[in-house]
Write a protein that holds these residues in place. Structure first.
Motif, PDB file in Angstrom:
ATOM      1  N   HIS A 140      68.302 -17.763  54.048  1.00 17.08           N
ATOM      2  CA  HIS A 140      68.127 -18.845  53.087  1.00 17.08           C
ATOM      3  C   HIS A 140      67.561 -18.365  51.758  1.00 17.08           C
ATOM      4  O   HIS A 140      67.558 -19.098  50.787  1.00 17.08           O
ATOM      5  CB  HIS A 140      67.223 -19.922  53.658  1.00 17.08           C
ATOM      6  CG  HIS A 140      65.830 -19.428  53.875  1.00 17.08           C
ATOM      7  ND1 HIS A 140      65.507 -18.560  54.878  1.00 17.08           N
ATOM      8  CD2 HIS A 140      64.695 -19.659  53.198  1.00 17.08           C
ATOM      9  CE1 HIS A 140      64.224 -18.293  54.813  1.00 17.08           C
ATOM     10  NE2 HIS A 140      63.704 -18.941  53.801  1.00 17.08           N
ATOM     11  N   ALA A 141      67.071 -17.108  51.715  1.00 16.39           N
ATOM     12  CA  ALA A 141      66.458 -16.632  50.479  1.00 16.39           C
ATOM     13  C   ALA A 141      67.506 -16.095  49.504  1.00 16.39           C
ATOM     14  O   ALA A 141      67.231 -15.898  48.328  1.00 16.39           O
ATOM     15  CB  ALA A 141      65.420 -15.559  50.770  1.00 16.39           C
ATOM     16  N   SER A 142      68.709 -15.850  49.988  1.00 20.31           N
ATOM     17  CA  SER A 142      69.752 -15.370  49.082  1.00 20.31           C
ATOM     18  C   SER A 142      70.928 -16.337  49.123  1.00 20.31           C
ATOM     19  O   SER A 142      70.935 -17.281  49.893  1.00 20.31           O
ATOM     20  CB  SER A 142      70.188 -13.965  49.482  1.00 20.31           C
ATOM     21  OG  SER A 142      70.480 -13.916  50.856  1.00 20.31           O
ATOM     22  N   GLY A 143      71.875 -16.076  48.328  1.00 13.02           N
ATOM     23  CA  GLY A 143      73.026 -16.973  48.207  1.00 13.02           C
ATOM     24  C   GLY A 143      73.844 -17.047  49.483  1.00 13.02           C
ATOM     25  O   GLY A 143      73.524 -16.389  50.475  1.00 13.02           O
ATOM     26  N   PRO A 144      74.908 -17.835  49.468  1.00 13.91           N
ATOM     27  CA  PRO A 144      75.705 -18.072  50.670  1.00 13.91           C
ATOM     28  C   PRO A 144      76.352 -16.799  51.235  1.00 13.91           C
ATOM     29  O   PRO A 144      76.429 -16.636  52.435  1.00 13.91           O
ATOM     30  CB  PRO A 144      76.767 -19.066  50.201  1.00 13.91           C
ATOM     31  CG  PRO A 144      76.737 -19.025  48.710  1.00 13.91           C
ATOM     32  CD  PRO A 144      75.384 -18.576  48.308  1.00 13.91           C
ATOM     33  N   ASP A 145      76.795 -15.889  50.365  1.00 12.33           N
ATOM     34  CA  ASP A 145      77.390 -14.668  50.903  1.00 12.33           C
ATOM     35  C   ASP A 145      76.431 -13.488  50.780  1.00 12.33           C
ATOM     36  O   ASP A 145      76.833 -12.333  50.712  1.00 12.33           O
ATOM     37  CB  ASP A 145      78.741 -14.367  50.257  1.00 12.33           C
ATOM     38  CG  ASP A 145      78.650 -14.469  48.743  1.00 12.33           C
ATOM     39  OD1 ASP A 145      77.592 -14.912  48.267  1.00 12.33           O
ATOM     40  OD2 ASP A 145      79.618 -14.106  48.061  1.00 12.33           O
TER      41      ASP A 145
END
Lengths: 303, 303
Positions: A94-99
């Motif tokens: 959840h701390a980075s983008g979807p990919d």
DNA sequence: TTGAAAGCGCTAACAA
DNA sequence: TTGTTAGCGCTTTCAA
């Protein structure tokens, strides 16, 4: 380095990788000595490039509340992976983008991956990346991929069953506050509702801050979404009302009276995850039947 | 890949790395198209070997209780690092052996490292490994290394000051149970004791499960090691006794009445950590004055 | 028992 | 504007 020991680079490689059959004891000593004095560490990038694999295992952690359950999960599996010689690193989904996870996999080319099914990059991409072992948290993405599921809905089931066994017929469920916990709470309630219907238990659901309202319905037992909520409610309960929490947190064990709670997975289960991954990486055949980590009641003194 | 687009490997490299000056629009399109259809991803190992640096940043997490504070810390710094184009990965110091972090650094050659001073591998080794940026949690290991310190002792100080300002002269401190939290608790108590002595406050210390015993001393306010303990104690307090927790947990915000608590560091502070690391990696000059992340009171309705 | 050398996939300097 | 090529540091085959 090779020069310092007066041998060829090949010999250094053999010594440092423990191919003992090839080098004489004398040379071995000389190389190790030189390595020590020079503080030589092989370049893992070069090694990985050549070998086509790294020693890294990425553990992608889903957006779960950081608490005792996650602590257990990590210390069990990460500890075991470390012991097996891997380099376990945790990626926070959840701390980075979807990919974000896919990018991370492209960048470090992990030899193994533990990830929630929902965040898993396409399997063929992973395989092309040199990822030899894949284990999912949640349902298997396709046949043959081992998976471990923390049965969140069974938390509710187990709680209601436990209370019903003790003769309770009217249970108050304290559900989480805060949007981050909402989905997890709903999952657990699904199990609780089904069990309640099956066992003839009346279930009243109120958010954790609606305790007083809930108590007006005269429950004989309270099931709380987590130990934090359970411990918060404890002192407001009328005498004789049973209480069961969730998470098997350290606090639950230390409370007086000790809180009955629900453990979501065992250290052994988590270590098993690591060992399954190890077997896959080694190319061994693995039993890919989905493993369900079933919650179980830790009997305290409040039920 | 190069063949598929009918160009040289060099051209592919230039296109994919955005060296636009070098290639014509037509070729660029052709290369990108071929990359897309082939699902081509550059081999990061080879790139790292050649470039002498990776995009990985390791965040080594000390043995802190996994909870809201760590969640904040990670989502702030990891999120920002991700946004800056790095590949942030978390290493759990306590889950692996004593030199686990050094092994991890040798294996992934992170371009940046955030680590507690106590677990930091020798700086010269890191530098030799290609680590360009180093930021520590805790005191700076040597001059010039930026550091961020979560002032745990100031938690106690701030709590007592807050209560003293409101006229309280007899405070009960609820200390943590469980060995993992002990050191942190002791640290916070040091600050609390000093502040109490300075401000003429009588401080009684009891473990969280000794609340009744503590209340016998007739405190007018209670300071709890964390929000979990605070919320657990809340309903047992005589009316009028003030209560302050620690951690600014979601639960504290949702409690009724809202719990006064202490926040240990701001998202902005955590993002600042990430930006400092970024500046170091880029070779920019950085203000290396140790940063103290000072806790502050989040005013609720219980004090 | 040891050395020489190819090549992993990429980037950057140089040549065309 | 594009291609050719050296070389990053290692492992491993082949030859000595």
């Amino acid at each position: 380095m090779a020069a310092a020991a007066g041998v060829s680079r090949a010999t250094v490689s053999y010594v440092l990788n423990g191919v003992d059959a090839r080098v004489s004891e004398g040379t071995r000593e000389r190389v190790l000595e030189a390595a020590r004095t020079l503080g030589y560490t092989p370049n893992a990038m070069a090694s990985a490039l050549r070998a086509g694999r790294t020693s890294v295992v990425i553990f992608a952690l889903p957006n779960w509340p950081l608490g005792p359950v996650v602590a257990e999960l990590l210390s069990g599996s990460v500890g075991e992976l470390d012991r097996l010689g891997y380099t376990p690193l945790v990626h926070f989904v959840h701390a980075s983008g979807p990919d974000g996870l896919q990018r991370a996999c492209d960048r470090v080319r992990p030899v193994g991956l533990i990830a929630p099914t929902s965040a898993l990059p396409p399997l063929e991409l992973l395989r092309a990346n040199g990822t030899r072992g894949i284990v999912t948290l949640g349902p298997p993405p396709e046949e043959g991929v081992p998976s471990f599921t923390l049965e969140q809905d069974r938390v509710g089931t187990v709680a209601i069953e436990h209370l019903a066994e003790r003769g309770h017929t009217h249970v108050l469920a304290l559900t989480p506050l805060g949007s981050q916990l909402q989905p997890l709470g709903e999952l657990r309630l699904v199990g609780a509702r089904a069990a309640a219907a099956r066992l003839g238990v009346t279930l009243t659901e109120v958010p954790a801050n609606g305790l007083a309202r809930g108590l007006a319905r005269k429950p004989t037992a309270v099931y709380a979404f987590n130990d934090e909520i359970a411990l918060g409610a404890r002192d407001s309960l009328p005498p004789g009302v049973a209480l069961i929490g969730t998470d098997d947190s350290p606090a639950s064990r230390l409370a007086h009276p000790r809180l009955t709670t629900i453990q979501l997975g065992t250290s052994e289960g988590h270590r098993e995850m690591a060992r399954t991954l190890h077997a896959l990486i080694e190319g061994r055949d693995v039993d890919a039947t989905p493993v369900l980590l079933t919650p179980r009641v830790i009997q305290g003194e409040t039920t």
